[in-house]
Design a protein around this motif. Structure first.
Motif, PDB file in Angstrom:
ATOM      1  N   MET A  28      10.697  13.910   6.196  1.00 24.78           N
ATOM      2  CA  MET A  28      10.475  12.503   5.908  1.00 24.78           C
ATOM      3  C   MET A  28      10.236  11.763   7.223  1.00 24.78           C
ATOM      4  O   MET A  28      10.952  11.950   8.191  1.00 24.78           O
ATOM      5  CB  MET A  28      11.687  11.935   5.186  1.00 24.78           C
ATOM      6  CG  MET A  28      11.524  10.519   4.766  1.00 24.78           C
ATOM      7  SD  MET A  28      12.994   9.977   3.878  1.00 24.78           S
ATOM      8  CE  MET A  28      12.229   9.126   2.558  1.00 24.78           C
ATOM      9  N   HIS A  29       9.233  10.918   7.250  1.00 24.58           N
ATOM     10  CA  HIS A  29       8.893  10.168   8.449  1.00 24.58           C
ATOM     11  C   HIS A  29       9.624   8.836   8.461  1.00 24.58           C
ATOM     12  O   HIS A  29      10.007   8.309   7.417  1.00 24.58           O
ATOM     13  CB  HIS A  29       7.384   9.927   8.518  1.00 24.58           C
ATOM     14  CG  HIS A  29       6.599  11.206   8.582  1.00 24.58           C
ATOM     15  ND1 HIS A  29       6.599  12.004   9.703  1.00 24.58           N
ATOM     16  CD2 HIS A  29       5.816  11.828   7.677  1.00 24.58           C
ATOM     17  CE1 HIS A  29       5.834  13.052   9.483  1.00 24.58           C
ATOM     18  NE2 HIS A  29       5.362  12.977   8.257  1.00 24.58           N
ATOM     19  N   GLY A  30       9.777   8.263   9.649  1.00 29.22           N
ATOM     20  CA  GLY A  30      10.510   7.019   9.813  1.00 29.22           C
ATOM     21  C   GLY A  30       9.923   5.851   9.044  1.00 29.22           C
ATOM     22  O   GLY A  30      10.634   4.937   8.653  1.00 29.22           O
ATOM     23  N   TYR A  31       8.622   5.875   8.808  1.00 23.21           N
ATOM     24  CA  TYR A  31       7.971   4.750   8.119  1.00 23.21           C
ATOM     25  C   TYR A  31       7.962   4.905   6.608  1.00 23.21           C
ATOM     26  O   TYR A  31       7.497   4.014   5.895  1.00 23.21           O
ATOM     27  CB  TYR A  31       6.532   4.565   8.612  1.00 23.21           C
ATOM     28  CG  TYR A  31       5.622   5.736   8.319  1.00 23.21           C
ATOM     29  CD1 TYR A  31       4.991   5.861   7.092  1.00 23.21           C
ATOM     30  CD2 TYR A  31       5.393   6.704   9.282  1.00 23.21           C
ATOM     31  CE1 TYR A  31       4.157   6.921   6.824  1.00 23.21           C
ATOM     32  CE2 TYR A  31       4.550   7.775   9.022  1.00 23.21           C
ATOM     33  CZ  TYR A  31       3.944   7.880   7.794  1.00 23.21           C
ATOM     34  OH  TYR A  31       3.123   8.939   7.536  1.00 23.21           O
ATOM     35  N   SER A  32       8.491   5.983   6.087  1.00 24.28           N
ATOM     36  CA  SER A  32       8.419   6.262   4.652  1.00 24.28           C
ATOM     37  C   SER A  32       8.954   5.126   3.792  1.00 24.28           C
ATOM     38  O   SER A  32       8.379   4.800   2.755  1.00 24.28           O
ATOM     39  CB  SER A  32       9.171   7.555   4.318  1.00 24.28           C
ATOM     40  OG  SER A  32       8.507   8.652   4.906  1.00 24.28           O
ATOM     41  N   GLY A  33      10.031   4.492   4.225  1.00 26.22           N
ATOM     42  CA  GLY A  33      10.602   3.395   3.447  1.00 26.22           C
ATOM     43  C   GLY A  33       9.695   2.167   3.399  1.00 26.22           C
ATOM     44  O   GLY A  33       9.779   1.373   2.473  1.00 26.22           O
ATOM     45  N   ASP A  34       8.843   2.030   4.403  1.00 27.89           N
ATOM     46  CA  ASP A  34       7.931   0.890   4.489  1.00 27.89           C
ATOM     47  C   ASP A  34       6.482   1.281   4.224  1.00 27.89           C
ATOM     48  O   ASP A  34       5.563   0.518   4.543  1.00 27.89           O
ATOM     49  CB  ASP A  34       8.023   0.256   5.885  1.00 27.89           C
ATOM     50  CG  ASP A  34       9.396  -0.278   6.196  1.00 27.89           C
ATOM     51  OD1 ASP A  34      10.028  -0.860   5.289  1.00 27.89           O
ATOM     52  OD2 ASP A  34       9.847  -0.111   7.345  1.00 27.89           O
ATOM     53  N   LYS A  35       6.280   2.433   3.652  1.00 23.99           N
ATOM     54  CA  LYS A  35       4.926   2.968   3.484  1.00 23.99           C
ATOM     55  C   LYS A  35       3.994   2.003   2.747  1.00 23.99           C
ATOM     56  O   LYS A  35       2.862   1.767   3.194  1.00 23.99           O
ATOM     57  CB  LYS A  35       4.994   4.302   2.731  1.00 23.99           C
ATOM     58  CG  LYS A  35       3.672   4.999   2.594  1.00 23.99           C
ATOM     59  CD  LYS A  35       3.862   6.355   1.922  1.00 23.99           C
ATOM     60  CE  LYS A  35       2.562   7.063   1.748  1.00 23.99           C
ATOM     61  NZ  LYS A  35       2.752   8.403   1.179  1.00 23.99           N
ATOM     62  N   GLN A  36       4.443   1.437   1.662  1.00 20.74           N
ATOM     63  CA  GLN A  36       3.581   0.526   0.898  1.00 20.74           C
ATOM     64  C   GLN A  36       3.227  -0.718   1.700  1.00 20.74           C
ATOM     65  O   GLN A  36       2.097  -1.196   1.644  1.00 20.74           O
ATOM     66  CB  GLN A  36       4.233   0.149  -0.439  1.00 20.74           C
ATOM     67  CG  GLN A  36       4.209   1.267  -1.459  1.00 20.74           C
ATOM     68  CD  GLN A  36       2.804   1.833  -1.668  1.00 20.74           C
ATOM     69  OE1 GLN A  36       1.833   1.108  -1.863  1.00 20.74           O
ATOM     70  NE2 GLN A  36       2.699   3.148  -1.625  1.00 20.74           N
ATOM     71  N   ALA A  37       4.185  -1.231   2.453  1.00 20.35           N
ATOM     72  CA  ALA A  37       3.905  -2.407   3.293  1.00 20.35           C
ATOM     73  C   ALA A  37       2.868  -2.066   4.361  1.00 20.35           C
ATOM     74  O   ALA A  37       1.955  -2.859   4.620  1.00 20.35           O
ATOM     75  CB  ALA A  37       5.190  -2.908   3.939  1.00 20.35           C
ATOM     76  N   TYR A  38       2.985  -0.884   4.954  1.00 19.91           N
ATOM     77  CA  TYR A  38       1.992  -0.464   5.955  1.00 19.91           C
ATOM     78  C   TYR A  38       0.616  -0.301   5.316  1.00 19.91           C
ATOM     79  O   TYR A  38      -0.386  -0.719   5.887  1.00 19.91           O
ATOM     80  CB  TYR A  38       2.409   0.836   6.644  1.00 19.91           C
ATOM     81  CG  TYR A  38       3.455   0.626   7.705  1.00 19.91           C
ATOM     82  CD1 TYR A  38       3.207  -0.169   8.823  1.00 19.91           C
ATOM     83  CD2 TYR A  38       4.703   1.231   7.604  1.00 19.91           C
ATOM     84  CE1 TYR A  38       4.162  -0.360   9.795  1.00 19.91           C
ATOM     85  CE2 TYR A  38       5.669   1.045   8.579  1.00 19.91           C
ATOM     86  CZ  TYR A  38       5.388   0.261   9.671  1.00 19.91           C
ATOM     87  OH  TYR A  38       6.349   0.068  10.633  1.00 19.91           O
ATOM     88  N   LEU A  39       0.579   0.315   4.150  1.00 19.91           N
ATOM     89  CA  LEU A  39      -0.705   0.488   3.473  1.00 19.91           C
ATOM     90  C   LEU A  39      -1.340  -0.855   3.130  1.00 19.91           C
ATOM     91  O   LEU A  39      -2.557  -1.033   3.292  1.00 19.91           O
ATOM     92  CB  LEU A  39      -0.533   1.339   2.210  1.00 19.91           C
ATOM     93  CG  LEU A  39      -0.267   2.821   2.465  1.00 19.91           C
ATOM     94  CD1 LEU A  39       0.107   3.518   1.165  1.00 19.91           C
ATOM     95  CD2 LEU A  39      -1.473   3.475   3.114  1.00 19.91           C
ATOM     96  N   THR A  40      -0.526  -1.799   2.695  1.00 16.36           N
ATOM     97  CA  THR A  40      -1.041  -3.138   2.385  1.00 16.36           C
ATOM     98  C   THR A  40      -1.621  -3.784   3.630  1.00 16.36           C
ATOM     99  O   THR A  40      -2.719  -4.350   3.607  1.00 16.36           O
ATOM    100  CB  THR A  40       0.081  -4.017   1.789  1.00 16.36           C
ATOM    101  OG1 THR A  40       0.540  -3.403   0.582  1.00 16.36           O
ATOM    102  CG2 THR A  40      -0.402  -5.426   1.506  1.00 16.36           C
ATOM    103  N   ARG A  41      -0.887  -3.699   4.741  1.00 15.29           N
ATOM    104  CA  ARG A  41      -1.373  -4.288   5.993  1.00 15.29           C
ATOM    105  C   ARG A  41      -2.649  -3.608   6.464  1.00 15.29           C
ATOM    106  O   ARG A  41      -3.581  -4.276   6.925  1.00 15.29           O
ATOM    107  CB  ARG A  41      -0.294  -4.174   7.073  1.00 15.29           C
ATOM    108  CG  ARG A  41       0.909  -5.053   6.773  1.00 15.29           C
ATOM    109  CD  ARG A  41       2.009  -4.841   7.759  1.00 15.29           C
ATOM    110  NE  ARG A  41       1.790  -5.709   8.910  1.00 15.29           N
ATOM    111  CZ  ARG A  41       2.607  -5.775   9.932  1.00 15.29           C
ATOM    112  NH1 ARG A  41       3.692  -5.017   9.969  1.00 15.29           N
ATOM    113  NH2 ARG A  41       2.358  -6.590  10.930  1.00 15.29           N
TER     114      ARG A  41
END
Length: 93
Positions: free
Chosen positions: A1-14
Motif C-alpha cells: 500500500m502506498h502512502g497516498y492510497s487514502g487520498d487517491k480519489q482527491a489526487y485523481l480529482t486534482r
C-alpha cells in the motif's frame, strides 16, 4: 500500500482538473490568445502540479519513510535517500 492510497480519489480529482487546465492551454494557443494570458495559465497549472507533488511527498514521508524507519535496517536508509532525491528533483524543477 502506498502512502497516498487514502487520498487517491482527491489526487485523481486534482490531476483531472489539471488535465483540464492543460487542455484549456492548448485551446488558448490554438486560438492565438494573448501571451500573458497563456503564461498566467501555465503558471496556475505549474502551481497545481507542484501542490500535488508536495502532497505526494508528504504522504510518502509520513507513510513509507516513517514505516521503514520504524522497522529499521537498510530499507530505512534507502527510503530516506529516496525521499531526499525526490525533494532535490522538486527543488530543481
Amino acid at each position: 500500500m502506498h502512502g497516498y492510497s487514502g487520498d487517491k480519489q482527491a489526487y485523481l480529482t486534482r490531476l483531472r482538473r489539471i488535465e483540464g487546465q492543460i487542455r484549456g492551454l492548448q485551446r488558448m494557443v490554438e486560438e492565438d490568445s494573448y501571451c500573458i494570458d497563456v503564461l498566467t495559465q501555465v503558471s496556475a497549472a505549474t502551481r497545481a502540479l507542484q501542490a500535488v507533488a508536495l502532497g505526494l511527498l508528504e504522504d510518502h514521508i509520513g507513510h513509507c519513510v516513517a514505516e521503514a524507519i520504524s522497522t529499521g535496517g537498510p530499507e530505512a536508509e534507502e527510503k530516506v535517500k529516496e525521499a531526499s532525491a525526490a525533494i532535490a528533483r522538486l527543488v530543481r524543477s
